[in-house]
Design a protein around this motif. Sequence first.
Motif, PDB file in Angstrom:
ATOM      1  N   PRO A  88       0.930  -1.228   0.306  1.00 17.75           N
ATOM      2  CA  PRO A  88      -0.061   0.414  -0.010  1.00 17.75           C
ATOM      3  C   PRO A  88       0.552   1.239  -0.271  1.00 17.75           C
ATOM      4  N   ASP A  89       1.789   1.078   0.541  1.00 19.81           N
ATOM      5  CA  ASP A  89       2.391   2.514   0.310  1.00 19.81           C
ATOM      6  C   ASP A  89       3.494   2.754  -0.585  1.00 19.81           C
ATOM      7  N   SER A  90       3.463   1.178  -1.462  1.00 18.65           N
ATOM      8  CA  SER A  90       4.646   2.088  -3.289  1.00 18.65           C
ATOM      9  C   SER A  90       4.101   3.156  -3.995  1.00 18.65           C
ATOM     10  N   ASP A  91       4.883   3.922  -4.315  1.00 20.08           N
ATOM     11  CA  ASP A  91       4.963   5.083  -5.241  1.00 20.08           C
ATOM     12  C   ASP A  91       4.607   4.646  -6.330  1.00 20.08           C
ATOM     13  N   ILE A  92       4.595   3.543  -7.174  1.00 20.42           N
ATOM     14  CA  ILE A  92       4.188   3.110  -8.408  1.00 20.42           C
ATOM     15  C   ILE A  92       3.012   3.428  -8.596  1.00 20.42           C
ATOM     16  N   PRO A  93       2.742   3.710  -9.857  1.00 23.69           N
ATOM     17  CA  PRO A  93       1.626   4.084 -10.197  1.00 23.69           C
ATOM     18  C   PRO A  93       0.029   3.002 -10.523  1.00 23.69           C
ATOM     19  N   VAL A  94      -0.975   2.778 -10.048  1.00 26.20           N
ATOM     20  CA  VAL A  94      -1.668   1.165  -9.831  1.00 26.20           C
ATOM     21  C   VAL A  94      -1.441   0.875 -11.206  1.00 26.20           C
ATOM     22  N   ASP A  95      -1.557   2.240 -12.320  1.00 25.65           N
ATOM     23  CA  ASP A  95      -2.013   1.688 -13.849  1.00 25.65           C
ATOM     24  C   ASP A  95      -0.548   1.864 -14.523  1.00 25.65           C
ATOM     25  N   ASP A  96       0.438   1.009 -13.612  1.00 25.12           N
ATOM     26  CA  ASP A  96       1.922   0.855 -14.477  1.00 25.12           C
ATOM     27  C   ASP A  96       1.776  -0.388 -15.372  1.00 25.12           C
ATOM     28  N   LYS A  97       1.968  -0.656 -16.480  1.00 26.68           N
ATOM     29  CA  LYS A  97       1.667  -1.963 -17.436  1.00 26.68           C
ATOM     30  C   LYS A  97       2.697  -2.843 -16.171  1.00 26.68           C
TER      31      LYS A  97
END
Length: 301
Positions: free
Chosen positions: A22-31
């Motif tokens: 939940p703390d990841s800064d990777i966008p949720v739509d990252d392919k």
Amino acid sequence: MKVYSLRAFPLGGFVGFPDNDPDSDIPVDDKNLLKNRPIVDRVLVISAGIVFVGMPIQESFPGVVVPEVRPFSAASRDGLLPGDVILSVNDVEISKTVPNSVNSVSEVVDVIKKSPKSSVLFKVGRGGEDFLIKVTPDQNLDGSGRIGVQLAPNVKILNEKPKDVLEAFSFTGREFWGLTFNVVDSLKQTFLNFSQTASKVSGPVAIIAVGAEVAKSNINGLYQFAAILNLNLAVINLLPLPALDGGSLALILVEAIRGGRKLPLEVEQGIMSSGITLVFVLGIFLIIRDTLNLDFIKDLL
């Protein structure tokens, strides 16, 4: 992003994905997130947790070995000695084939458990001669019988070295498929006769206890035990149950059947949460039950 951790008990391993952080800064739509990858990619990643290495070759002999006899036990009292080989129980001979030699240990234990305070006739091999010995099992608090011995399949581990790489692959493949067949067959029998085999399901305490006994009797056998344990975990992990990789594969299969449409996130999380809760409760139950079944615990009770 790679994350390393140092743990108090360096056992097991896991692979974590940013999808679950939940703390990841990777966008949720990252392919490149696993959940956004094509179905085939996700199947390959989830199925990649099964790794096997070659093991020594096993040669089987008739009977079941008695590596140790507990002092003041029924077996000690009635004449069984460490190193004896039990060739038959109540006139029923024990086969030497690999699957039966493993199963025969459980069969001998079953006969003992069902015969508290009743004589059990063993045909025993000792020093090149055969003897008939009657042992009367003591009675446990739960009403089952026990004679105070350790039992192991009568096998010899051959440390045969391959002559070349091709022979090494041949040895590994033969042992791999042999062990895999035994593991799958045992699990099949467990599910087909669950009412009779449920009591034989073991947790981490019983597994460690068995591993310790195997190491005492034959250190090479510990490699065989580790291989069987890992194969069991691999096969079980692929069962379509929540919280296991097989459960994730099942959800991906449902997605494929739905034409690429995923189940609602709340539904998937509910399925996985229920599975984790079930596994946790089952694990606690097995730990308590197996601990109470340890010989030294029974002696204290």
